[in-house]
Design a protein around this motif. Sequence first.
Motif, PDB file in Angstrom:
ATOM      1  N   VAL A   1      -5.238  21.832 -63.738  1.00 37.88           N
ATOM      2  CA  VAL A   1      -5.721  22.088 -65.097  1.00 37.88           C
ATOM      3  C   VAL A   1      -7.113  21.482 -65.288  1.00 37.88           C
ATOM      4  CG1 VAL A   1      -5.349  21.566 -67.538  1.00 37.88           C
ATOM      5  CG2 VAL A   1      -3.442  22.339 -66.128  1.00 37.88           C
ATOM      6  N   PHE A   2      -7.328  20.293 -64.730  1.00 41.80           N
ATOM      7  CA  PHE A   2      -8.655  19.672 -64.826  1.00 41.80           C
ATOM      8  C   PHE A   2      -9.697  20.540 -64.121  1.00 41.80           C
ATOM      9  CE2 PHE A   2     -11.965  16.856 -63.073  1.00 41.80           C
ATOM     10  CZ  PHE A   2     -12.444  16.294 -64.252  1.00 41.80           C
ATOM     11  N   TYR A   3      -9.372  21.015 -62.918  1.00 40.25           N
ATOM     12  CA  TYR A   3     -10.281  21.868 -62.154  1.00 40.25           C
ATOM     13  C   TYR A   3     -10.705  23.084 -62.983  1.00 40.25           C
ATOM     14  CZ  TYR A   3     -11.946  24.718 -58.167  1.00 40.25           C
ATOM     15  OH  TYR A   3     -12.704  25.479 -57.307  1.00 40.25           O
ATOM     16  N   LYS A   4      -9.724  23.761 -63.542  1.00 40.15           N
ATOM     17  CA  LYS A   4     -10.031  24.992 -64.279  1.00 40.15           C
ATOM     18  C   LYS A   4     -10.709  24.697 -65.615  1.00 40.15           C
ATOM     19  CE  LYS A   4      -6.451  27.532 -61.853  1.00 40.15           C
ATOM     20  NZ  LYS A   4      -5.073  28.055 -61.842  1.00 40.15           N
TER      21      LYS A   4
ATOM     22  N   LEU B   1      -1.811  16.925 -45.185  1.00 41.75           N
ATOM     23  CA  LEU B   1      -2.654  18.019 -45.652  1.00 41.75           C
ATOM     24  C   LEU B   1      -2.807  17.915 -47.159  1.00 41.75           C
ATOM     25  CD1 LEU B   1      -4.053  20.712 -44.706  1.00 41.75           C
ATOM     26  CD2 LEU B   1      -2.020  21.865 -45.621  1.00 41.75           C
ATOM     27  N   THR B   2      -4.045  17.890 -47.619  1.00 41.77           N
ATOM     28  CA  THR B   2      -4.299  17.787 -49.054  1.00 41.77           C
ATOM     29  C   THR B   2      -5.594  18.510 -49.369  1.00 41.77           C
ATOM     30  OG1 THR B   2      -4.484  16.215 -50.910  1.00 41.77           O
ATOM     31  CG2 THR B   2      -5.520  15.586 -48.840  1.00 41.77           C
ATOM     32  N   HIS B   3      -5.950  18.558 -50.644  1.00 34.79           N
ATOM     33  CA  HIS B   3      -7.130  19.305 -51.064  1.00 34.79           C
ATOM     34  C   HIS B   3      -8.065  18.411 -51.863  1.00 34.79           C
ATOM     35  CE1 HIS B   3      -9.532  22.171 -53.501  1.00 34.79           C
ATOM     36  NE2 HIS B   3      -9.415  22.949 -52.450  1.00 34.79           N
ATOM     37  N   LEU B   4      -9.333  18.438 -51.481  1.00 37.97           N
ATOM     38  CA  LEU B   4     -10.367  17.676 -52.172  1.00 37.97           C
ATOM     39  C   LEU B   4     -11.284  18.630 -52.923  1.00 37.97           C
ATOM     40  CD1 LEU B   4     -11.908  14.901 -52.569  1.00 37.97           C
ATOM     41  CD2 LEU B   4     -13.313  15.626 -50.634  1.00 37.97           C
ATOM     42  N   SER B   5     -11.508  18.349 -54.195  1.00 39.82           N
ATOM     43  CA  SER B   5     -12.448  19.132 -54.999  1.00 39.82           C
ATOM     44  C   SER B   5     -13.660  18.263 -55.335  1.00 39.82           C
ATOM     45  CB  SER B   5     -11.796  19.591 -56.304  1.00 39.82           C
ATOM     46  OG  SER B   5     -10.645  20.365 -56.052  1.00 39.82           O
ATOM     47  N   LEU B   6     -14.771  18.934 -55.557  1.00 38.46           N
ATOM     48  CA  LEU B   6     -15.992  18.244 -55.939  1.00 38.46           C
ATOM     49  C   LEU B   6     -16.648  19.028 -57.065  1.00 38.46           C
ATOM     50  CD1 LEU B   6     -18.059  15.996 -55.467  1.00 38.46           C
ATOM     51  CD2 LEU B   6     -19.088  17.394 -53.667  1.00 38.46           C
TER      52      LEU B   6
ATOM     53  N   PHE C   1     -15.605  13.606 -57.449  1.00 41.86           N
ATOM     54  CA  PHE C   1     -14.563  14.036 -56.527  1.00 41.86           C
ATOM     55  C   PHE C   1     -13.205  13.922 -57.208  1.00 41.86           C
ATOM     56  CE2 PHE C   1     -18.024  12.348 -54.008  1.00 41.86           C
ATOM     57  CZ  PHE C   1     -18.120  13.198 -52.923  1.00 41.86           C
ATOM     58  N   PHE C   2     -12.274  14.808 -56.847  1.00 45.07           N
ATOM     59  CA  PHE C   2     -10.900  14.621 -57.321  1.00 45.07           C
ATOM     60  C   PHE C   2      -9.919  15.376 -56.424  1.00 45.07           C
ATOM     61  CE2 PHE C   2     -12.534  18.272 -59.667  1.00 45.07           C
ATOM     62  CZ  PHE C   2     -11.479  19.181 -59.704  1.00 45.07           C
ATOM     63  N   MET C   3      -8.666  14.942 -56.454  1.00 43.22           N
ATOM     64  CA  MET C   3      -7.592  15.584 -55.707  1.00 43.22           C
ATOM     65  C   MET C   3      -6.246  15.264 -56.352  1.00 43.22           C
ATOM     66  SD  MET C   3      -7.487  13.152 -52.196  1.00 43.22           S
ATOM     67  CE  MET C   3      -8.384  14.331 -51.255  1.00 43.22           C
ATOM     68  N   ASP C   4      -5.232  16.090 -56.117  1.00 43.09           N
ATOM     69  CA  ASP C   4      -5.166  17.295 -55.328  1.00 43.09           C
ATOM     70  C   ASP C   4      -4.831  18.431 -56.279  1.00 43.09           C
ATOM     71  OD1 ASP C   4      -3.947  19.437 -53.892  1.00 43.09           O
ATOM     72  OD2 ASP C   4      -3.434  18.150 -52.240  1.00 43.09           O
ATOM     73  N   ALA C   5      -5.696  19.435 -56.353  1.00 36.22           N
ATOM     74  CA  ALA C   5      -5.518  20.537 -57.294  1.00 36.22           C
ATOM     75  C   ALA C   5      -4.895  21.764 -56.654  1.00 36.22           C
ATOM     76  CB  ALA C   5      -6.866  20.923 -57.892  1.00 36.22           C
ATOM     77  N   ALA C   6      -4.507  21.689 -55.363  1.00 39.25           N
ATOM     78  CA  ALA C   6      -4.125  22.931 -54.697  1.00 39.25           C
ATOM     79  C   ALA C   6      -2.982  22.848 -53.697  1.00 39.25           C
ATOM     80  CB  ALA C   6      -5.350  23.502 -53.980  1.00 39.25           C
TER      81      ALA C   6
END
Length: 301
Positions: free
Chosen positions: A254-257, A125-130, A141-146
């Motif tokens: 931190v990158f996401y935010k 289980l992991t999280h993908l952001s876009l 795309f990047f992971m995992d921020a969550a």
Amino acid sequence: MDIMKNFKMVVDCLKASKIKKRVALICGVDSHSQEAISAAIREGFIEVIMVGPKSEVESYPIFSEFPDSVQFIDISDADQAAKQAVELIHQGKADILMKGIINTDNLLRVVLNKHTGLLPSGRVLTHLSLAEIPTYEHLLFFMDAAVIPYPTLEQRRAMLGYMVNTCHKFGLEVPRVALVHFTEKVDSKFPYSLECEQLVQESKTGAFGKVVLDGPLDLFTACSSEAAAIKGIESPLNGQADALLFASIESANVFYKSVTLFGQAEMAGLLMGTDCPIIITSRSDSAQTKYNSIALACLTH
């Protein structure tokens, strides 16, 4: 397939397919979830099953505006609503799970239940952001921020597999993936840099399919050809990464935010590894982020 470089192209692709995905929305009593699903229904690529307290949302315009695209299962308890939504996935009555106003920990307990959940044995289980960043020429795309605080090497292998497969669905035949560190040097003081070196070697044997993988790289050399040239860093990515794998949840979050707050990025996010896409945005995320996440889930399903 054309490469989808922004969220508008993703939505256009979904509309052109004329296929509607069924979203089970758990306790979608907040205005941002309502705005997001209304927009997606209006664009014609989803139908919604609302699972939660009907009394809190029955006056919302979505029911009168889209009577043929919205169903309701009236359950007042959030945990029971989550269980019912997961059961809809198992029954083949829904394609995508979406979190509304329910505690993430409560939802994950249902999703991760070994007997009735949605994570098959052996999956990660992991999280993908876009992100669509105004100053970057294409989606990133990047992971995992969550989800995973400090991924193991085996977990990173799974994360790369999910990431590469998702990139392919966006028309990226050979995605460029960077293993992001604070430096390009491999040093035994930093175990992640050693893992980067190993993963790059594995990628050359085809372990992750069609992908150009490089690292460790810092963010500048991963995403700026000018910075790479100035630093004298030779990389097959040439400063044009399509996707980033971070060392830890701390750096990825931190990158996401940062790109959201300071870079005015449009965002989307999904849980990966489960039997179906799971949209698990923050309660504070905008309606646009939730809408983008629905589009991402529909394209990856």
